[in-house]
Write a protein that holds these residues in place. Structure first.
Motif, PDB file in Angstrom:
ATOM      1  N   ASN A   1      25.602  39.673  30.058  1.00 46.87           N
ATOM      2  CA  ASN A   1      26.420  40.467  30.977  1.00 46.87           C
ATOM      3  C   ASN A   1      25.587  41.193  32.036  1.00 46.87           C
ATOM      4  N   VAL A   2      24.339  40.780  32.220  1.00 48.81           N
ATOM      5  CA  VAL A   2      23.538  41.295  33.334  1.00 48.81           C
ATOM      6  C   VAL A   2      23.293  40.153  34.315  1.00 48.81           C
ATOM      7  N   LYS A   3      23.697  40.379  35.570  1.00 47.01           N
ATOM      8  CA  LYS A   3      23.554  39.347  36.590  1.00 47.01           C
ATOM      9  C   LYS A   3      23.023  39.962  37.884  1.00 47.01           C
ATOM     10  N   TYR A   4      23.134  39.216  38.957  1.00 45.53           N
ATOM     11  CA  TYR A   4      22.492  39.592  40.212  1.00 45.53           C
ATOM     12  C   TYR A   4      23.488  39.590  41.362  1.00 45.53           C
ATOM     13  N   CYS A   5      23.385  40.601  42.227  1.00 45.26           N
ATOM     14  CA  CYS A   5      24.180  40.686  43.451  1.00 45.26           C
ATOM     15  C   CYS A   5      23.262  40.501  44.648  1.00 45.26           C
ATOM     16  N   TYR A   6      23.507  39.466  45.432  1.00 46.04           N
ATOM     17  CA  TYR A   6      22.691  39.168  46.611  1.00 46.04           C
ATOM     18  C   TYR A   6      23.238  39.891  47.831  1.00 46.04           C
ATOM     19  N   ASP A   7      22.379  40.661  48.503  1.00 44.35           N
ATOM     20  CA  ASP A   7      22.736  41.338  49.740  1.00 44.35           C
ATOM     21  C   ASP A   7      21.903  40.740  50.872  1.00 44.35           C
ATOM     22  N   CYS A   8      22.560  39.996  51.762  1.00 43.11           N
ATOM     23  CA  CYS A   8      21.831  39.296  52.827  1.00 43.11           C
ATOM     24  C   CYS A   8      21.244  40.265  53.838  1.00 43.11           C
ATOM     25  N   GLY A   9      21.922  41.378  54.089  1.00 42.44           N
ATOM     26  CA  GLY A   9      21.416  42.357  55.034  1.00 42.44           C
ATOM     27  C   GLY A   9      20.166  43.040  54.530  1.00 42.44           C
ATOM     28  N   HIS A  10      20.138  43.377  53.244  1.00 43.67           N
ATOM     29  CA  HIS A  10      18.954  43.997  52.659  1.00 43.67           C
ATOM     30  C   HIS A  10      17.780  43.023  52.651  1.00 43.67           C
ATOM     31  N   GLU A  11      18.059  41.778  52.348  1.00 43.23           N
ATOM     32  CA  GLU A  11      16.995  40.773  52.384  1.00 43.23           C
ATOM     33  C   GLU A  11      16.387  40.695  53.782  1.00 43.23           C
ATOM     34  N   HIS A  12      17.233  40.695  54.804  1.00 39.66           N
ATOM     35  CA  HIS A  12      16.776  40.494  56.173  1.00 39.66           C
ATOM     36  C   HIS A  12      16.003  41.699  56.709  1.00 39.66           C
ATOM     37  N   CYS A  13      16.446  42.913  56.372  1.00 42.85           N
ATOM     38  CA  CYS A  13      15.813  44.081  56.982  1.00 42.85           C
ATOM     39  C   CYS A  13      14.741  44.718  56.105  1.00 42.85           C
ATOM     40  N   TYR A  14      14.706  44.379  54.823  1.00 41.33           N
ATOM     41  CA  TYR A  14      13.719  44.988  53.937  1.00 41.33           C
ATOM     42  C   TYR A  14      12.680  43.996  53.404  1.00 41.33           C
ATOM     43  N   THR A  15      13.109  42.813  53.040  1.00 39.46           N
ATOM     44  CA  THR A  15      12.220  41.865  52.346  1.00 39.46           C
ATOM     45  C   THR A  15      12.442  40.465  52.901  1.00 39.46           C
ATOM     46  N   LYS A  16      12.198  40.291  54.180  1.00 44.77           N
ATOM     47  CA  LYS A  16      12.530  39.054  54.879  1.00 44.77           C
ATOM     48  C   LYS A  16      11.797  37.839  54.329  1.00 44.77           C
TER      49      LYS A  16
ATOM     50  N   VAL B   1      28.062  38.570  46.217  1.00 42.75           N
ATOM     51  CA  VAL B   1      27.239  38.740  47.417  1.00 42.75           C
ATOM     52  C   VAL B   1      27.798  39.864  48.287  1.00 42.75           C
ATOM     53  N   HIS B   2      26.914  40.444  49.110  1.00 40.26           N
ATOM     54  CA  HIS B   2      27.274  41.372  50.180  1.00 40.26           C
ATOM     55  C   HIS B   2      26.829  40.742  51.490  1.00 40.26           C
ATOM     56  N   ILE B   3      27.732  40.667  52.458  1.00 43.25           N
ATOM     57  CA  ILE B   3      27.408  40.046  53.736  1.00 43.25           C
ATOM     58  C   ILE B   3      27.621  41.041  54.876  1.00 43.25           C
ATOM     59  N   HIS B   4      26.575  41.212  55.678  1.00 47.96           N
ATOM     60  CA  HIS B   4      26.631  42.030  56.890  1.00 47.96           C
ATOM     61  C   HIS B   4      25.463  41.598  57.764  1.00 47.96           C
ATOM     62  N   ASP B   5      25.215  42.299  58.852  1.00 48.18           N
ATOM     63  CA  ASP B   5      24.188  41.836  59.793  1.00 48.18           C
ATOM     64  C   ASP B   5      23.325  42.995  60.282  1.00 48.18           C
ATOM     65  N   ASN B   6      22.123  42.641  60.746  1.00 51.62           N
ATOM     66  CA  ASN B   6      21.189  43.590  61.341  1.00 51.62           C
ATOM     67  C   ASN B   6      20.131  42.794  62.102  1.00 51.62           C
TER      68      ASN B   6
ATOM     69  N   PRO C   1      28.993  40.224  60.938  1.00 44.78           N
ATOM     70  CA  PRO C   1      28.183  39.016  61.113  1.00 44.78           C
ATOM     71  C   PRO C   1      28.190  38.543  62.560  1.00 44.78           C
ATOM     72  N   PHE C   2      27.025  38.058  63.002  1.00 44.35           N
ATOM     73  CA  PHE C   2      26.760  37.528  64.331  1.00 44.35           C
ATOM     74  C   PHE C   2      26.549  38.620  65.385  1.00 44.35           C
ATOM     75  N   ASP C   3      26.531  39.886  64.960  1.00 51.31           N
ATOM     76  CA  ASP C   3      26.146  40.960  65.879  1.00 51.31           C
ATOM     77  C   ASP C   3      24.685  41.354  65.684  1.00 51.31           C
ATOM     78  N   GLY C   4      24.010  40.735  64.715  1.00 46.03           N
ATOM     79  CA  GLY C   4      22.577  40.873  64.529  1.00 46.03           C
ATOM     80  C   GLY C   4      21.946  39.501  64.671  1.00 46.03           C
ATOM     81  N   ASP C   5      20.878  39.250  63.899  1.00 48.33           N
ATOM     82  CA  ASP C   5      20.234  37.933  64.029  1.00 48.33           C
ATOM     83  C   ASP C   5      19.966  37.258  62.692  1.00 48.33           C
ATOM     84  N   ILE C   6      20.796  37.523  61.694  1.00 47.84           N
ATOM     85  CA  ILE C   6      20.687  36.800  60.435  1.00 47.84           C
ATOM     86  C   ILE C   6      21.107  35.349  60.638  1.00 47.84           C
ATOM     87  N   ASP C   7      20.388  34.447  60.009  1.00 55.52           N
ATOM     88  CA  ASP C   7      20.690  33.014  60.078  1.00 55.52           C
ATOM     89  C   ASP C   7      21.661  32.676  58.940  1.00 55.52           C
TER      90      ASP C   7
END
Length: 253
Positions: free
Chosen positions: A144-159, A174-179, A196-202
């Motif tokens: 019962n322990v799993k993972y939540c992927y945040d694309c914005g955090h990946e892009h701005c903190y740990t690209k 997942v969490h989806i947003h842009d930066n 989404p698409f107001d930043g530069d995440i691919d």
């Protein structure tokens, strides 16, 4: 969906075409909101636990009690309302406390409580790579322990970290947003939560990576209508319509 969220807002979200939402907090009348959501066919994917003072979970003393109780209350609310997942933060800031036995014992208690409530605890990627790696290793064999992927955090903190590949076998939401990514080392203002698409995440790359690990869950937006002047000039309906169009574009990639 935060404190003060109204039945009308839920209806507006559904009217724009959304099928699922998440909620944030402990249990401010969740049962009433769940009833109206169910009546409209709008599902709740997860509850996002509050994370103020989260670093105290790893420190000596009693300061951890408040964040601990808030996370436990979120689990309680999820169990009571049939919400399958509670998303949690492990720490905050660029230099949080390291994972230690004291903090693990506290999270162990929460994870055990969640299992009793038939709730999944999903830890989210933030700034610190080592802490999340340590916690996921600690719970590698905990169902019962799993993972939540945040694309914005990946892009701005740990690209340079491919979180989807790293923890794809544990991915449940997942969490989806842009930066615009990291502008300066350890800069705090890059986590913008733009549409989404107001930043530069691919997003094409993101979808490709999600497909590779077989993710079939909701593409859940985590965007704010107060973070950009252009958004603040939109009505709630206009912002939600724009958000729906953006997430639909991502789903079609």
């Amino acid at each position: 969906m935060k404190d003060g969220f109204t039945f009308g807002a839920i209806k507006k979200i559904k009217a724009q075409g959304f099928d699922a939402i998440f909620v944030t907090g402990t249990n401010w009348g969740f049962n009433k909101y769940r009833e109206i959501s169910d009546s409209m066919g709008l599902t709740w994917d997860f509850i996002h636990a509050l994370f103020e003072d989260i670093n105290t979970m790893w420190l000596e003393g009693d300061a951890y009690v408040k964040p601990y109780n808030r996370m436990k209350a979120a689990i309680e609310a999820a169990g009571a309302n049939g919400v399958p997942i509670v998303v949690m933060h492990l720490s905050s800031g660029w230099h949080p406390p390291v994972v230690n036995e004291l903090g693990l014992s506290r999270f162990d208690s929460l994870v055990k409580f969640a299992a009793q409530k038939n709730v999944i605890v999903a830890f989210e990627n933030l700034r610190n790579v080592e802490n999340l790696e340590a916690i996921m290793e600690h719970y590698a064999n905990t169902p019962n322990v799993k993972y939540c992927y945040d694309c914005g955090h990946e892009h701005c903190y740990t690209k340079d970290v491919d979180w989807i590949e790293k923890f794809g076998s544990k991915l449940c939401c997942v969490h989806i947003h842009d930066n615009f990514g990291i502008q300066e080392p350890e800069q705090e203002c890059t986590d913008l939560h733009y549409l989404p698409f107001d930043g530069d995440i691919d997003y094409k790359d993101m979808i490709s990576r999600l497909d590779k690990v077989g993710f079939e869950g909701t593409l859940m937006l985590e965007v704010f209508n107060h973070c950009k002047p252009e958004y603040m000039n939109l009505s709630e309906e206009e912002f939600l319509q724009e958000a729906y169009e953006r997430i639909t574009r991502i789903a079609e990639l």
